[in-house]
Design an enzyme around this catalytic site. Structure first.
Site, PDB file in Angstrom:
ATOM      1  N   TYR A  89       0.874  -1.179   0.000  1.00  0.00           N
ATOM      2  CA  TYR A  89       0.000   0.000   0.000  1.00  0.00           C
ATOM      3  C   TYR A  89       0.908   1.224   0.000  1.00  0.00           C
ATOM      4  CZ  TYR A  89      -4.119   2.668   1.712  1.00  0.00           C
ATOM      5  OH  TYR A  89      -5.145   3.567   1.865  1.00  0.00           O
ATOM      6  N   ARG A 142      -6.777  10.317 -10.548  1.00  0.00           N
ATOM      7  CA  ARG A 142      -6.001  11.035  -9.525  1.00  0.00           C
ATOM      8  C   ARG A 142      -5.407   9.980  -8.607  1.00  0.00           C
ATOM      9  NH1 ARG A 142      -5.885  10.225  -5.034  1.00  0.00           N
ATOM     10  NH2 ARG A 142      -7.700  11.069  -3.983  1.00  0.00           N
ATOM     11  N   LYS A 160      -5.746  -1.711  -2.290  1.00  0.00           N
ATOM     12  CA  LYS A 160      -6.858  -1.489  -1.345  1.00  0.00           C
ATOM     13  C   LYS A 160      -7.498  -2.829  -0.979  1.00  0.00           C
ATOM     14  CE  LYS A 160      -7.097   3.076  -1.035  1.00  0.00           C
ATOM     15  NZ  LYS A 160      -7.294   3.923   0.139  1.00  0.00           N
ATOM     16  N   GLU A 231     -12.529   4.854  -6.092  1.00  0.00           N
ATOM     17  CA  GLU A 231     -11.194   5.128  -5.562  1.00  0.00           C
ATOM     18  C   GLU A 231     -10.352   5.925  -6.561  1.00  0.00           C
ATOM     19  OE1 GLU A 231     -10.230   3.926  -2.429  1.00  0.00           O
ATOM     20  OE2 GLU A 231      -8.569   5.291  -2.775  1.00  0.00           O
ATOM     21  N   ASP A 232      -9.760   6.993  -6.074  1.00  0.00           N
ATOM     22  CA  ASP A 232      -8.796   7.773  -6.865  1.00  0.00           C
ATOM     23  C   ASP A 232      -9.334   8.238  -8.216  1.00  0.00           C
ATOM     24  OD1 ASP A 232      -7.196   7.560  -4.685  1.00  0.00           O
ATOM     25  OD2 ASP A 232      -5.491   6.649  -5.706  1.00  0.00           O
ATOM     26  N   ASP A 254     -14.120   6.436  -1.144  1.00  0.00           N
ATOM     27  CA  ASP A 254     -13.147   6.290  -0.068  1.00  0.00           C
ATOM     28  C   ASP A 254     -12.382   7.583   0.178  1.00  0.00           C
ATOM     29  OD1 ASP A 254     -11.580   4.847   1.762  1.00  0.00           O
ATOM     30  OD2 ASP A 254     -10.039   4.535   0.242  1.00  0.00           O
ATOM     31  N   ASP A 255     -12.027   8.270  -0.895  1.00  0.00           N
ATOM     32  CA  ASP A 255     -11.209   9.484  -0.748  1.00  0.00           C
ATOM     33  C   ASP A 255     -11.986  10.583  -0.043  1.00  0.00           C
ATOM     34  OD1 ASP A 255      -8.878   8.528  -2.308  1.00  0.00           O
ATOM     35  OD2 ASP A 255     -10.416   8.374  -3.844  1.00  0.00           O
ATOM     36  N   ASN A 394      -0.309  11.699  -0.018  1.00  0.00           N
ATOM     37  CA  ASN A 394       0.446  10.484  -0.331  1.00  0.00           C
ATOM     38  C   ASN A 394       0.983  10.570  -1.754  1.00  0.00           C
ATOM     39  OD1 ASN A 394      -0.191   9.151   2.118  1.00  0.00           O
ATOM     40  ND2 ASN A 394      -2.229   8.707   1.322  1.00  0.00           N
TER      41      ASN A 394
HETATM   42  P1  NAI Z   1      -7.897  16.550  -5.191  1.00  0.00           P
HETATM   43  O1  NAI Z   1      -7.248  16.651  -6.510  1.00  0.00           O
HETATM   44  O2  NAI Z   1      -9.346  16.308  -5.106  1.00  0.00           O
HETATM   45  O3  NAI Z   1      -7.589  17.890  -4.349  1.00  0.00           O
HETATM   46  C1  NAI Z   1      -6.350  18.528  -4.285  1.00  0.00           C
HETATM   47  C2  NAI Z   1      -6.581  19.930  -3.734  1.00  0.00           C
HETATM   48  O4  NAI Z   1      -5.309  20.528  -3.500  1.00  0.00           O
HETATM   49  C3  NAI Z   1      -7.350  20.834  -4.675  1.00  0.00           C
HETATM   50  O5  NAI Z   1      -8.291  21.571  -3.962  1.00  0.00           O
HETATM   51  C4  NAI Z   1      -6.287  21.752  -5.211  1.00  0.00           C
HETATM   52  O6  NAI Z   1      -6.780  23.032  -5.594  1.00  0.00           O
HETATM   53  C5  NAI Z   1      -5.371  21.849  -4.004  1.00  0.00           C
HETATM   54  N1  NAI Z   1      -4.055  22.338  -4.360  1.00  0.00           N
HETATM   55  C6  NAI Z   1      -3.268  21.964  -5.378  1.00  0.00           C
HETATM   56  N2  NAI Z   1      -2.160  22.718  -5.395  1.00  0.00           N
HETATM   57  C7  NAI Z   1      -2.248  23.567  -4.356  1.00  0.00           C
HETATM   58  C8  NAI Z   1      -1.426  24.590  -3.853  1.00  0.00           C
HETATM   59  N3  NAI Z   1      -0.256  24.885  -4.422  1.00  0.00           N
HETATM   60  N4  NAI Z   1      -1.840  25.273  -2.770  1.00  0.00           N
HETATM   61  C9  NAI Z   1      -3.024  24.986  -2.175  1.00  0.00           C
HETATM   62  N5  NAI Z   1      -3.839  24.036  -2.611  1.00  0.00           N
HETATM   63  C10 NAI Z   1      -3.453  23.328  -3.684  1.00  0.00           C
HETATM   64  O7  NAI Z   1      -7.107  15.456  -4.415  1.00  0.00           O
HETATM   65  P2  NAI Z   1      -7.537  14.704  -3.076  1.00  0.00           P
HETATM   66  O8  NAI Z   1      -8.291  13.497  -3.407  1.00  0.00           O
HETATM   67  O9  NAI Z   1      -8.127  15.639  -2.124  1.00  0.00           O
HETATM   68  O10 NAI Z   1      -6.104  14.209  -2.577  1.00  0.00           O
HETATM   69  C11 NAI Z   1      -5.124  15.163  -2.191  1.00  0.00           C
HETATM   70  C12 NAI Z   1      -3.976  14.451  -1.520  1.00  0.00           C
HETATM   71  O11 NAI Z   1      -4.470  13.798  -0.359  1.00  0.00           O
HETATM   72  C13 NAI Z   1      -3.316  13.382  -2.374  1.00  0.00           C
HETATM   73  O12 NAI Z   1      -1.939  13.431  -2.193  1.00  0.00           O
HETATM   74  C14 NAI Z   1      -3.853  12.083  -1.815  1.00  0.00           C
HETATM   75  O13 NAI Z   1      -2.920  11.039  -1.920  1.00  0.00           O
HETATM   76  C15 NAI Z   1      -4.065  12.453  -0.377  1.00  0.00           C
HETATM   77  N6  NAI Z   1      -5.084  11.609   0.249  1.00  0.00           N
HETATM   78  C16 NAI Z   1      -4.767  11.029   1.433  1.00  0.00           C
HETATM   79  C17 NAI Z   1      -5.655  10.197   2.051  1.00  0.00           C
HETATM   80  C18 NAI Z   1      -5.306   9.570   3.345  1.00  0.00           C
HETATM   81  O14 NAI Z   1      -6.040   8.680   3.800  1.00  0.00           O
HETATM   82  N7  NAI Z   1      -4.249   9.998   3.998  1.00  0.00           N
HETATM   83  C19 NAI Z   1      -6.942   9.886   1.458  1.00  0.00           C
HETATM   84  C20 NAI Z   1      -7.227  10.592   0.223  1.00  0.00           C
HETATM   85  C21 NAI Z   1      -6.301  11.414  -0.351  1.00  0.00           C
END
Ligand code: NAI
Length: 556
Positions: A89, A142, A160, A231-232, A254-255, A394
């Site tokens: 993972y 994504r 997953k 997912e993603d 999930d996200d 991540n």
């Molecule tokens: P997403 O693409 O839906 O959202 C990303 C957000 O970050 C958007 O609002 C975008 O405008 C913003 N962003 C991008 N560049 C930026 C900057 N320079 N300054 C401020 N904001 C900025 O992606 P999602 O699904 O929200 O995932 C984001 C991250 O969170 C990924 O790295 C993903 O791996 C991680 N994630 C972690 C999880 C966990 O369980 N720890 C679960 C789901 C996602």
């Protein structure tokens, strides 16, 4: 026949076949003479994994094992969660997806493409197992914080589902990873000569929506009641698909939802350290996508439950996206951000926002590595005795800050959690353990509850219960090292507790098909797959359509 027994990964025992089985099924001579116990096989697997020099090599070795002998793969994983979850993972799965076209060896799961329009049902029907209970589906739009990886994202559903089995005890025969290959807008991926997916731009709406609709309908037809985990997906699709299917199909994103419950659980645990009340907090979310909007949504609902009026609950949640502070004055704000738009002048720069908003919690899910700079973390420490900082992006390379940076910049006062694992940090003689804030503490238990009790829907109330159950698994001892999530070694226990909590809500909401067992805890636990070989195999009738293995498993 012996070919099935050695090459079907769901039934293969390898060197664990007894002499009697080898004799009966014509396996004599096909295996080295020594009969091994699964513990001996596991010791060999672990030695081989540990001898590999890179995480990706370990990943490839384990993937090959899974394709050969799932029982041994899961037995090893279940017994060594802390060591091996980071391989199957996040973070290693991120590298595996980046290199997918290079490391690909054999198929696992289904690839659905626009070319199958009109007969996706037939494709699903050809899957050799009828009793599928959980589908994890991605379109690769994504992948973690790595962006659009197209069909290379197949590693995510596979990873997953490995956690569903290892952490929650879902039977691997009931799991189906699916890649909706609708093309990719990532030209570097498309132009890679080894790329295995469709070399075309992403399918646009309405054709995209029609393909998803046909897939979801076909999945329900072929595998009635199946849980579909989205997912993603990129957020342009994720929120719409969640709204489209959440009330009509047993499904969740999930996200958005899983991450939301994990985030709320982390907050409850952090408050046990700070001694504060949820209703008194201010949250600054860096990133306004699926993950953070998912957390913001459940947190604002929790604030309402804690007595705040709805409008005030939303006002406690501030968001920054790539264009700055999410404010009501901004034109063309996507729908998922609108509830959180604040009546405030535009602000640029995270440091300015921290100083102006004075958050008690700073939550990063932006995919922007190093966004939490030393001045930002120091400002959090100036404003709060115990600043709470989540760097959820991540894989590790995308985390908003490292554990070391968080503890150093705050003189060890930060309560820090991260999406991918970080090693403990020792600072001025004290060791800090970073909790892994990852939805892997939520989704396996949700899936187990759905399967064990026949839940027909996954609801917001279930996610509340899941968050509380997860928070309840954090011990006072965890908190003494500032760790607000249970260690990975306890993921199986956590998943069982989450499953019971979710199932309780399912029964209360009349969403369970299975009659309520007298002892729900015992029922949930007893329904778990343990990753051990059945005592012996016997020949079974071939099913009329030839879809079942010619071997049946005698478990008694
Ligand atoms: P997403 O693409 O839906 O959202 C990303 C957000 O970050 C958007 O609002 C975008 O405008 C913003 N962003 C991008 N560049 C930026 C900057 N320079 N300054 C401020 N904001 C900025 O992606 P999602 O699904 O929200 O995932 C984001 C991250 O969170 C990924 O790295 C993903 O791996 C991680 N994630 C972690 C999880 C966990 O369980 N720890 C679960 C789901 C996602």
């Amino acid at each position: 026949m012996n070919q099935d027994l050695l090459h079907d990964p769901l039934i293969n025992k390898g060197t664990a076949y007894s002499l009697e089985e080898r004799d009966r099924f014509g396996l004599e001579g096909f295996l080295p003479p020594r009969v091994e116990r699964i513990e001996e096989q596991t010791a060999r697997v672990l030695a081989a994994v540990r001898a590999k020099s890179t995480p990706l090599e370990k990943y490839c070795y384990l993937a090959a094992l899974q394709n050969e002998n799932e029982t041994l793969f899961f037995h090893t994983l279940i017994g060594n969660l802390a060591e091996l979850v980071p391989i199957v993972y996040t973070p290693t799965v991120g590298q595996a997806c980046l290199d997918w076209s290079r490391i690909y060896e054999r198929p696992r799961g289904l690839y659905i493409t626009p070319h199958q329009r009109g007969h996706i049902c037939d494709v699903l029907r050809r899957w050799p197992h009828r009793n599928i209970g959980i589908i994890v589906v991605t379109d690769g739009g994504r992948i973690l914080g790595l962006g659009d990886l197209g069909a290379n994202g197949m590693g995510i559903p596979i990873g997953k589902l490995a956690l569903y089995v290892a952490c929650a005890g879902v039977n691997p025969a009931r799991c189906l990873p699916v890649m909706l290959d609708v093309g990719t807008d990532n030209e570097a991926v498309r132009d890679d000569p080894l790329y295995l997916g469709l070399r075309q731009p992403r399918l646009a709406r309405p054709a995209y929506d029609a393909l998803v609709e046909e897939f979801v309908t076909a999945a329900q037809d072929v595998f009635p009641g199946v849980l579909v985990q989205f997912e993603d997906f990129a957020n342009v699709n994720a929120f719409r698909l969640l709204a489209r299917y959440r009330d009509s199909v047993c499904s969740f994103n999930d996200d958005i939802q899983g991450t939301g419950a994990m985030g709320l659980a982390g907050m409850y645990s952090a408050l046990r350290i700070t001694g504060g009340e949820l209703a008194d907090q201010r949250f600054l979310f860096f990133g306004a996508g699926e993950a953070n909007v998912g957390i913001g949504t459940i947190v604002s609902a929790a604030l309402e439950r804690a007595g705040l009026p709805a409008a005030e609950a939303l006002q406690r949640c501030w968001f920054i996206d790539s264009k700055g502070l999410v404010t009501s004055g901004r034109a063309e704000l996507p729908e998922h951000k609108r509830p959180f738009a604040q009546d405030h002048a535009p602000l640029t720069g995270l440091l300015t926002a921290v100083e102006e908003i004075r958050p008690t919690f700073l939550i990063g899910a932006s995919g922007q590595a190093a966004a939490f700079t030393e001045p930002v973390l120091a400002a959090m420490a100036r404003l709060n005795e115990r600043p709470v900082v989540f760097a959820l992006s991540n894989p590790t390379s995308k985390a908003e800050c490292t554990a070391e940076q968080a503890y150093r910049a705050t003189q060890g006062r930060a309560i820090f959690a991260a999406g991918s694992p970080f090693a403990p940090v020792t600072w001025e003689g004290k060791t800090y353990v970073t909790g892994q804030g990852n939805n892997s503490y939520i989704f396996p238990g949700v899936g187990l509850a759905v399967l064990a009790c026949g839940l027909q829907r996954v609801t917001d109330e279930m996610y509340f219960a899941a968050a509380q159950a997860l928070a309840g698994q954090v011990t006072a001892e965890d908190l003494t090292s500032s760790c607000i999530f249970p260690p990975a070694a306890r993921m199986r226990e956590v998943a069982a507790e989450v499953a019971v909590a979710v199932a309780e809500v399912g029964y209360a909401q009349h969403l369970a098909l299975a009659p309520r067992p007298r002892d729900l805890v015992a029922h949930v636990r007893a329904s778990r797959y343990e990753g051990i070989y059945p005592p012996r195999y016997c020949l079974a009738q071939e099913s009329p359509d030839g879809s079942m293995s010619s071997f049946g498993i005698v478990t008694a």
